[in-house]
Design a protein around this motif. Structure first.
Motif, short mmCIF file in Angstrom:
data_model
loop_
_atom_site.label_atom_id
_atom_site.label_comp_id
_atom_site.label_asym_id
_atom_site.label_seq_id
_atom_site.Cartn_x
_atom_site.Cartn_y
_atom_site.Cartn_z
N ALA A 157 0.87 -1.19 0.00
CA ALA A 157 0.00 0.00 0.00
C ALA A 157 0.89 1.23 0.00
N SER A 158 1.64 1.37 -1.07
CA SER A 158 2.61 2.45 -1.17
C SER A 158 2.10 3.56 -2.09
N ASP A 159 2.93 4.57 -2.29
CA ASP A 159 2.58 5.67 -3.21
C ASP A 159 2.88 5.32 -4.65
N SER A 163 1.14 -0.07 -6.86
CA SER A 163 0.81 -0.65 -5.56
C SER A 163 -0.47 -1.49 -5.65
N HIS A 165 -2.75 -2.20 -3.58
CA HIS A 165 -3.97 -1.74 -2.91
C HIS A 165 -4.85 -0.93 -3.85
N GLU A 189 0.74 2.27 9.14
CA GLU A 189 -0.05 3.17 8.31
C GLU A 189 -0.40 2.53 6.97
N GLN A 190 0.54 1.81 6.40
CA GLN A 190 0.27 1.11 5.14
C GLN A 190 -0.71 -0.03 5.34
N GLU A 192 -3.08 -0.03 7.48
CA GLU A 192 -4.39 0.61 7.59
C GLU A 192 -4.91 1.02 6.21
N THR A 193 -4.03 1.54 5.37
CA THR A 193 -4.43 1.93 4.01
C THR A 193 -4.93 0.71 3.23
N LEU A 194 -4.20 -0.39 3.33
CA LEU A 194 -4.60 -1.60 2.63
C LEU A 194 -5.93 -2.12 3.17
N LYS A 196 -8.35 -0.45 4.58
CA LYS A 196 -9.44 0.42 4.15
C LYS A 196 -9.80 0.17 2.68
N ALA A 197 -8.78 -0.02 1.85
CA ALA A 197 -9.04 -0.25 0.42
C ALA A 197 -9.78 -1.55 0.20
#
Length: 245
Positions: A157-159, A163, A165, A189-190, A192-194, A196-197
């Protein structure tokens, strides 16, 4: 049962693979096991056989086949040796998401052509860079992946535009991620991003952080952790058992 070697024709050439099977006649579900950055080697042949003994035909590809004759890496020193680190990252850079997807389609075609393999959708699992590949493939070849697992994978879950995600809305597979603690390549944090996606996309998934360092599941890695490795085997048995039959 002894493993076998074979070669699969891809859009870019010929990819050597190792295939492990259970005892008996089958057919069994198929799984592609993506190695870590160190590439296909004896450790992964042994891991493939252990997974095969649970009732799967397991394929381990040489993801670096575009560098024919590449010399194996010493996993305990590769990241501290500047020359070897540079060689490793040069090879990693060639394995793009587009290449991951194209190769995966060839691997799935091969599995589907085998009389000892059942079904038209498969499992993927991977470690380190292979953990990222597992999820990339689930997003880029979604119709053919029923379960995708990642262990101490980075870049989930990167920029980066590639990525995995970002492909959550097309993933059909059940997703399991076993992250490593204090891992800069997969931070809280990554995670969490993954999460959520995948949640927003309605993807059935589990994300857990193991109390072990990056490399915990692979026996020839310095941070190998026996308890965490056993937990990862239990997770594969559970997820593949539910998703692949």
């Amino acid at each position: 049962m002894p493993t076998m070697t074979d070669t699969i024709t891809t859009t870019d050439g010929s990819c050597p693979v190792t295939v492990a099977t259970p005892e008996g006649d089958g057919p069994w579900p198929g799984v592609v096991m993506y190695p870590d950055a160190g590439g296909a080697r004896q450790t992964f042949t042994e891991m493939a056989q252990r997974l095969a003994d649970l009732g799967y035909v397991v394929l381990v590809p040489d993801v670096y086949y575009r560098d024919p004759g590449w010399a194996p890496f010493e996993m305990t020193t590769v990241f501290s040796d500047a020359g070897e680190r540079a060689r490793l990252f040069g090879m990693i850079s060639k394995v793009t998401p587009e290449i991951m997807a194209a190769d995966a389609a060839a691997f799935f075609d091969y599995l589907q052509s085998r009389p000892d393999v059942s079904g038209t959708a498969f499992g993927t699992t991977g470690y380190c860079m292979g953990g990222r590949t597992s999820l990339v493939v689930a997003g880029r070849v979604p119709a053919r992946v029923a379960a995708a697992m990642s262990f101490h994978g980075g870049g989930l879950a990167s920029d980066d535009a590639g990525s995995p995600h970002l492909l959550a809305d097309v993933i059909r597979a059940t997703v399991y991620v076993g992250g490593a603690k204090d891992d800069a390549s997969f931070t809280p944090e990554q995670a969490e991003t993954l999460d959520k996606a995948l949640t927003a996309a309605g993807v059935e998934h589990t994300i857990e952080i193991y109390d072990a360092g990056h490399g915990f599941a692979v026996p020839d890695n310095g941070p190998f952790d026996e308890a965490a490795a056993e937990r990862h085997w239990q997770a594969m048995q559970r997820v593949f058992g539910a998703s692949l039959g």
